[in-house]
Scaffold this motif. Structure first.
Motif, PDB file in Angstrom:
ATOM      1  N   HIS A 140      -5.808   5.432   1.862  1.00  0.00           N
ATOM      2  CA  HIS A 140      -5.862   5.484   3.324  1.00  0.00           C
ATOM      3  C   HIS A 140      -4.481   5.793   3.909  1.00  0.00           C
ATOM      4  O   HIS A 140      -4.364   6.535   4.884  1.00  0.00           O
ATOM      5  CB  HIS A 140      -6.393   4.154   3.868  1.00  0.00           C
ATOM      6  CG  HIS A 140      -6.551   4.140   5.358  1.00  0.00           C
ATOM      7  ND1 HIS A 140      -7.405   4.991   6.024  1.00  0.00           N
ATOM      8  CD2 HIS A 140      -5.949   3.378   6.318  1.00  0.00           C
ATOM      9  CE1 HIS A 140      -7.335   4.767   7.328  1.00  0.00           C
ATOM     10  NE2 HIS A 140      -6.444   3.789   7.532  1.00  0.00           N
ATOM     11  N   GLU A 143      -6.710   1.192   0.033  1.00  0.00           N
ATOM     12  CA  GLU A 143      -5.674   1.065   1.067  1.00  0.00           C
ATOM     13  C   GLU A 143      -4.567   2.103   0.860  1.00  0.00           C
ATOM     14  O   GLU A 143      -4.055   2.676   1.824  1.00  0.00           O
ATOM     15  CB  GLU A 143      -5.092  -0.360   1.032  1.00  0.00           C
ATOM     16  CG  GLU A 143      -6.035  -1.409   1.594  1.00  0.00           C
ATOM     17  CD  GLU A 143      -5.454  -2.806   1.503  1.00  0.00           C
ATOM     18  OE1 GLU A 143      -4.241  -2.933   1.204  1.00  0.00           O
ATOM     19  OE2 GLU A 143      -6.205  -3.773   1.721  1.00  0.00           O
ATOM     20  N   SER A 202       0.830  -1.220   0.000  1.00  0.00           N
ATOM     21  CA  SER A 202       0.000   0.000   0.000  1.00  0.00           C
ATOM     22  C   SER A 202       0.857   1.259   0.000  1.00  0.00           C
ATOM     23  O   SER A 202       0.532   2.234  -0.694  1.00  0.00           O
ATOM     24  CB  SER A 202      -0.952   0.006   1.199  1.00  0.00           C
ATOM     25  OG  SER A 202      -0.230  -0.082   2.408  1.00  0.00           O
TER      26      SER A 202
END
Length: 485
Positions: free
Chosen positions: A249, A246, A210
């Motif tokens: 985020h 992800e 990520s």
């Protein structure tokens, strides 16, 4: 040619007492305490505390109101008896039942410690730098603003180094030292823009799929990311929605203003002290004024004794006459100040009481939709005072309510007509607008046109541009920037 002419005109002039009162009314509690402290230091005839002292009546300065023009006052003209009284409990002693000197600590706490820039300079000591590099590094640190960014180009910095520090270095050399500055804490400090700031922070994170994708997005597709073009991002980087989510985020966890995260930035913390308190007791509203606005003041006993001494003296010397003139001036100033405080206390209470009853429905329920349209003139007419006086009370004062501490001026709002022709507060419309936006589908946020249609369905016919204005006042971004995946 010279010409003499006689002209009559009417003009209004504020007395010193009126000016003093207006300034006192405007002050919130903490500033008022500072002003009170200043007056006590400057006027020896004014004292605070609970000591029982002899002092004057309300007729204290009746015969001297007009004495302070250009006319010279003679000591022999002063009637000392008017300054003396047997009244052991002066009626202007300001007392409050809801305050005791033991109730709360009145000192204002201040933040202290190492400044943000000093914190950065101290970290430079952990690097092995030669004299030139040290000079460049300290100059770069000095160019960092409170948010943690360097907002100037390297060309400008290069010129300033040459002119002010006598350091001649090219941009490549400065860039190399800047990379060292980027290693300082907090992460992201010294960045030249948001993209660089976020990249510096991500590079310090431990490697994971990520974070790698987040780095790729910020370095190659920053424009698509800022515009929230999630579909284009997914296509360009060949990832699915979950992987993209992800990575996004990871980026959202970064700090866009690293300078603001430094806790020891030596700023004075402003503490809000509510000037009023509203409580609900058995279904009825109760208003109290903060007791710190009602100090106990009296005229100095020493000054009283000096006046007594002057009265009984048979031979009055020039120095005694000069002293009595000084005493009169200070006593008048003390009386004016005490009266002004009393009037301030009454004005604050009367004004807030009128606001409380005008907005009783809101204060009983806490529902902002119950706020009635209210302008300064509505309250001014109720209490028979000037609009400017109400404005002075509302602009800088806070009230402690069962629903939190509120700025009084926030209770004022303009009126709009709903479909039933009733006057509704713009605050009510903003609250409904805020609720609609909170409940929207974040994958497909509502445009201003759609928001206007929804409000119209709810009985509030307002234009799209008005919706946009209210949305901006609520600090809510446009639909595109509210989009989430």
């Amino acid at each position: 040619m010279l010409k003499q002419q006689l002209q009559f005109k009417l003009s209004q002039k504020l007395s010193p007492q009126q000016i003093q009162l207006m300034k006192l009314i405007q002050l919130p509690t903490q500033a008022f305490e500072q002003r009170l402290k200043q007056e006590l230091e400057e006027n020896p005839a004014l004292e605070s505390g609970k000591e029982e002292v002899l002092s004057s009546d309300d007729d204290f300065d009746n015969s001297f109101e007009d004495d302070f023009g250009n006319e010279t006052i003679e000591a022999d003209d002063i009637n000392v008896d008017e300054y003396l009284s047997d009244d052991e409990v002066p009626d202007y002693r300001l007392q409050s039942n809801n305050y005791s000197s033991d109730d709360e600590e009145k000192t204002v706490p201040y933040a202290s410690g190492t400044s943000f820039h000093q914190h950065l300079v101290n970290q430079l000591n952990t690097f092995r730098l030669n004299e030139e590099e040290r000079g460049i590094a300290e100059f770069l640190v000095g160019s960092i603003d409170e948010s943690g960014y360097i907002r100037r180009s390297l060309t400008d910095i290069m010129d300033d180094l040459a002119f002010t520090q006598n350091i001649y270095a090219d941009e490549e050399r400065i860039e190399k030292v800047l990379e060292l500055v980027h290693e300082l804490d907090p992460a992201g400090v010294g960045a030249r823009d948001l993209q660089e700031c976020l990249l510096i922070q991500l590079e310090r994170k431990s490697a994971s799929p990520s974070t790698e994708l987040a780095l790729d997005i910020l370095s190659k597709s920053f424009d698509h990311f800022t515009k929230k073009h999630y579909q284009k991002l997914a296509q360009k980087h060949g990832v699915g929605e979950e992987e993209l989510k992800e990575a996004i985020h990871e980026i959202e966890k970064l700090n866009p203003k690293p300078g603001g995260s430094y806790s020891g930035n030596n700023k004075i913390v402003e503490h809000i002290v509510p000037d009023f308190t509203i409580r609900i007791n058995e279904g009825k509203l109760e208003l109290t004024l903060n007791g710190r606005n009602a100090p106990e003041l009296h005229v100095s006993r020493e000054y009283n004794n000096m006046l007594e001494g002057y009265k009984v003296a048979k031979d009055k010397s020039k120095s005694q006459k000069d002293a009595i003139l000084f005493i009169k001036q200070k006593l008048d100033a003390a009386k004016w100040f005490i009266d002004a405080i009393k009037q301030r206390q009454q004005t604050l209470y009367i004004t807030m009481n009128a606001i409380m009853h005008y907005q009783a429905e809101y204060f009983l329920t806490g529902d902002e939709r119950k706020l009635k349209p209210m302008i300064l003139k509505d309250i001014a007419d109720q209490i028979d005072m000037d609009v400017s006086t109400v404005s002075r009370v509302a602009n800088s004062k806070y009230v402690d309510t069962p629903y939190g501490t509120k700025l009084i001026k926030d209770f004022f709002s303009e009126a709009m007509k709903n479909e039933q022709g009733e006057d509704v507060s713009t605050r009510e419309i903003k609250k409904i607008l805020e609720t609609v936006i909170e409940e929207e589908d974040k994958r497909k946020p509502l445009t201003d046109d759609k928001l206007a249609s929804i409000l119209k369905e709810k009985g509030y016919p307002i234009a799209r541009r008005t919706v946009a204005k209210y949305r901006e006042q609520l600090e809510i971004p446009v639909a595109r920037l509210r989009k989430q995946i």
